[in-house]
Enzyme design. Structure first.
Site, PDB file in Angstrom:
ATOM      1  N   ASN A 213       0.811  -1.380  -0.265  1.00 21.59           N
ATOM      2  CA  ASN A 213       0.296  -0.774  -0.122  1.00 21.59           C
ATOM      3  C   ASN A 213       0.676   1.219  -0.087  1.00 21.59           C
ATOM      4  O   ASN A 213       2.303   1.208   0.073  1.00 21.59           O
ATOM      5  CB  ASN A 213      -0.763  -0.401   0.966  1.00 21.59           C
ATOM      6  CG  ASN A 213       0.182  -0.491   3.185  1.00 21.59           C
ATOM      7  OD1 ASN A 213       0.310   0.642   2.842  1.00 21.59           O
ATOM      8  ND2 ASN A 213      -0.080  -1.459   3.650  1.00 21.59           N
ATOM      9  N   ASP A 282      -4.601  -5.857   5.105  1.00 17.56           N
ATOM     10  CA  ASP A 282      -5.860  -7.293   5.580  1.00 17.56           C
ATOM     11  C   ASP A 282      -5.914  -8.295   4.835  1.00 17.56           C
ATOM     12  O   ASP A 282      -6.434  -9.263   5.598  1.00 17.56           O
ATOM     13  CB  ASP A 282      -7.078  -6.240   5.394  1.00 17.56           C
ATOM     14  CG  ASP A 282      -7.273  -5.366   6.730  1.00 17.56           C
ATOM     15  OD1 ASP A 282      -7.041  -4.982   7.399  1.00 17.56           O
ATOM     16  OD2 ASP A 282      -7.761  -3.739   6.116  1.00 17.56           O
ATOM     17  N   PHE A 326      -4.368   3.721  14.615  1.00 19.47           N
ATOM     18  CA  PHE A 326      -4.712   4.182  14.080  1.00 19.47           C
ATOM     19  C   PHE A 326      -5.796   4.219  13.374  1.00 19.47           C
ATOM     20  O   PHE A 326      -5.923   2.564  12.598  1.00 19.47           O
ATOM     21  CB  PHE A 326      -3.432   4.509  13.474  1.00 19.47           C
ATOM     22  CG  PHE A 326      -2.227   5.603  13.603  1.00 19.47           C
ATOM     23  CD1 PHE A 326      -1.847   4.988  15.112  1.00 19.47           C
ATOM     24  CD2 PHE A 326      -2.426   6.862  13.073  1.00 19.47           C
ATOM     25  CE1 PHE A 326      -0.397   5.826  15.395  1.00 19.47           C
ATOM     26  CE2 PHE A 326      -1.164   7.316  13.885  1.00 19.47           C
ATOM     27  CZ  PHE A 326      -0.947   7.421  14.655  1.00 19.47           C
TER      28      PHE A 326
HETATM   29  N1  CTP Z   1      -3.720  -3.177  12.183  1.00 25.18           N
HETATM   30  C1  CTP Z   1      -3.198  -4.801  12.864  1.00 25.18           C
HETATM   31  N2  CTP Z   1      -3.425  -5.828  11.473  1.00 25.18           N
HETATM   32  C2  CTP Z   1      -3.788  -5.737  10.835  1.00 25.18           C
HETATM   33  C3  CTP Z   1      -4.778  -4.855  10.358  1.00 25.18           C
HETATM   34  C4  CTP Z   1      -5.046  -3.239  11.085  1.00 25.18           C
HETATM   35  O1  CTP Z   1      -3.078  -4.069  13.152  1.00 25.18           O
HETATM   36  N3  CTP Z   1      -4.035  -6.799   9.696  1.00 25.18           N
HETATM   37  C5  CTP Z   1      -3.949  -2.035  12.793  1.00 25.18           C
HETATM   38  C6  CTP Z   1      -3.377  -0.737  11.844  1.00 25.18           C
HETATM   39  O2  CTP Z   1      -1.865  -0.892  12.221  1.00 25.18           O
HETATM   40  C7  CTP Z   1      -4.055   0.215  12.881  1.00 25.18           C
HETATM   41  C8  CTP Z   1      -5.498  -0.027  13.092  1.00 25.18           C
HETATM   42  O3  CTP Z   1      -5.304  -1.750  13.115  1.00 25.18           O
HETATM   43  O4  CTP Z   1      -3.785   0.907  13.302  1.00 25.18           O
HETATM   44  C9  CTP Z   1      -6.439  -0.016  12.020  1.00 25.18           C
HETATM   45  O5  CTP Z   1      -6.000  -0.593  10.620  1.00 25.18           O
HETATM   46  P1  CTP Z   1      -7.680  -0.626   9.682  1.00 25.18           P
HETATM   47  O6  CTP Z   1      -6.711  -1.214   8.609  1.00 25.18           O
HETATM   48  O7  CTP Z   1      -8.010   0.956   9.277  1.00 25.18           O
HETATM   49  O8  CTP Z   1      -8.445  -1.548  10.421  1.00 25.18           O
HETATM   50  P2  CTP Z   1      -9.202  -2.100  10.518  1.00 25.18           P
HETATM   51  O9  CTP Z   1     -10.346  -2.677  11.561  1.00 25.18           O
HETATM   52  O10 CTP Z   1      -9.174  -3.339   9.361  1.00 25.18           O
HETATM   53  O11 CTP Z   1     -10.414  -0.949   9.496  1.00 25.18           O
HETATM   54  P3  CTP Z   1     -11.851  -1.692   8.345  1.00 25.18           P
HETATM   55  O12 CTP Z   1     -12.397  -2.336   9.268  1.00 25.18           O
HETATM   56  O13 CTP Z   1     -11.723  -0.337   7.734  1.00 25.18           O
HETATM   57  O14 CTP Z   1     -10.547  -2.121   7.484  1.00 25.18           O
END
Ligand code: CTP
Length: 435
Positions: A213, A282, A326
């Site tokens: 990303n 993700d 974050f």
């Molecule tokens: N994060 C993490 N491990 C992952 C994905 C995210 O530790 N596999 C952490 C990021 O470092 C950040 C926080 O989770 O501090 C938010 O990331 P985000 O991808 O926005 O979280 P999600 O819950 O996956 O958001 P969304 O539901 O919007 O996809």
């Protein structure tokens, strides 16, 4: 003022041309008495108000007034002073020096030194009430605040120009207290172990291709540097998308979300503060090919599977750790931030609208809102990422200090970072809405 905080600290005191320049003598004297090594730079206008000899006598050093007056052939004096300074204080600061600083002008010894230093800068403005209220001055002050320059606000009262209003230089005692507070802040995370993640993870398809990303890692780097500057013992878990790694920070380089999970969990139990600024993928390819994939037909389908959520795992495992996550969002920021806070068991979520101007992945600035279990805890205007990092770490330090229980013993002689200062009380940073 206690001598210990300023003892041995190198302070560059810049004096610009306003009637309040005479008060700078009292300030210089207080700083010297408190043990600081004070080097004075005066502008051409300042010497019309107060004699350099006064400051030379008080500081016991030659007073710099001319960039080209190089007395020591072994050093370039404005660079030497800029490098040696632990703090630069400008008192009084005229509208002119504020404008020069805001726009990067370097046409005399003081403006050149301020541009060349990486030390924190504390400014005490003094000017006519209408000048202080002028939008140009207000804009310059706001811009400088966004970059991390600290301000000691002028007082209100009778001004030398005959007006009554805001513009009077803060009293030397108040400025001296702000100086002292700058140094006190630097030990606010001493004895704390901070684990920070930064950068975008790389999820391999084959040996030469991957999914990643846009993360530059700048926010995580800024947090790690800020924690270091406040005296913490910092470990940074970073991906290679992160550029130059900070000095004075232990670094672990990882590639994928799985690597990052392992690196974080290995160090989690011993950490006091964990800041997950990394942009973790993700999803990752289900199959990671050992050999380079060959072209086959008109279409290629790569199946993805969910990665482990590191923050969520950290939230499950946490005992006393202060956990910061974050959230980069495009809409319904508060809703999603609060959902993440609860779902991932965080103490704080730093949320930003990535579509907003000045916020987002690759820039040097960010505009964030902070959420805790009570909802919106702080909202900051567009700031440099370095300043966001500093304010964040200062807030975390305050929150940890407010927790019942013993504060870890600060190692004696806790290091002073070169760059960062969190804001001393009574010091103004520009607009903010800290709760
Ligand atoms: N994060 C993490 N491990 C992952 C994905 C995210 O530790 N596999 C952490 C990021 O470092 C950040 C926080 O989770 O501090 C938010 O990331 P985000 O991808 O926005 O979280 P999600 O819950 O996956 O958001 P969304 O539901 O919007 O996809």
């Amino acid at each position: 003022m206690t001598a210990s905080v300023l003892k041995g600290k190198t302070i560059v005191l810049g004096i610009t041309g306003g009637i309040a320049a005479y008060k700078a003598a009292a300030l210089c004297s207080r700083l010297v008495q408190a043990g600081a090594d004070v080097h004075v730079i005066m502008t051409e206008s300042a010497v019309k108000f107060i004699a350099p000899l006064t400051l030379q006598t008080l500081s016991r050093h030659h007073v710099h007034t001319d960039t080209f007056d190089e007395r020591d052939p072994s050093a370039v004096s404005h660079i030497d002073l800029a490098d040696r300074a632990d703090l630069v204080v400008i008192a009084p600061a005229t509208a002119n020096i504020l404008a020069k600083m805001a726009h990067g002008l370097a046409d005399d010894m003081l403006s050149t030194t301020v541009l060349a230093t990486t030390a924190p800068v504390l400014v005490a403005p003094a000017m006519n009430v209408h000048m202080y209220a002028h939008p140009a001055v207000a804009d310059n002050i706001r811009l400088l605040g966004q970059r991390g320059v600290r301000f000691v606000e002028p007082g209100t009262g009778q001004l030398a120009c005959g007006y009554v209003g805001k513009g009077r230089l803060a009293e030397p005692d108040e400025i001296a207290r702000a100086v002292e507070a700058c140094f006190e802040e630097r030990g606010s995370l001493a004895g704390r172990r901070v684990l920070v993640t930064a950068g975008g993870t790389i999820e391999r398809i084959d040996p030469v291709r991957y999914i990643t990303n846009d993360s530059s890692g700048k926010m995580g780097i800024a947090v790690a540097e800020a924690a270091r500057d406040l005296g913490a013992d910092v470990t940074l878990v970073a991906t290679r998308s992160v550029g130059a790694l900070p000095e004075g920070v232990r670094t672990v380089t990882v590639e994928s979300a799985a690597d990052m999970l392992e690196a974080v969990m290995d160090r989690f139990d011993e950490s006091d503060i964990v800041v997950k600024a990394a942009a973790v993928a993700d999803y990752r390819p289900v199959v990671k090919h050992d050999a380079k994939l060959k072209k086959t037909g008109g279409r290629l389908v790569i199946e993805l599977e969910k990665t482990a959520d590191i923050l969520e795992e950290a939230g499950r495992r946490k005992t006393g750790q202060f956990l910061v996550g974050f959230a980069a969002e495009t809409n319904d920021i508060a809703l999603y931030a609060m959902d993440k806070l609860r779902r991932k068991n965080c103490d704080l979520i730093v949320a930003n609208d990535v579509t907003a101007e000045g916020a987002g992945f690759n820039g040097d600035t960010n505009a964030v809102q902070l959420f805790d279990e009570g909802g919106l805890a702080a909202e900051w205007p567009v700031l440099t990422k370095r300043e966001v990092g500093l304010r964040l770490m200062r807030l975390v330090a305050e929150r940890l200090d407010a927790r019942p229980g013993k504060r870890p013993d600060a190692p004696s002689g806790a290091r002073d970072g070169a760059g960062g200062l969190a804001g001393p009380k009574g010091t103004v940073y520009g607009e903010e809405a800290d709760s």
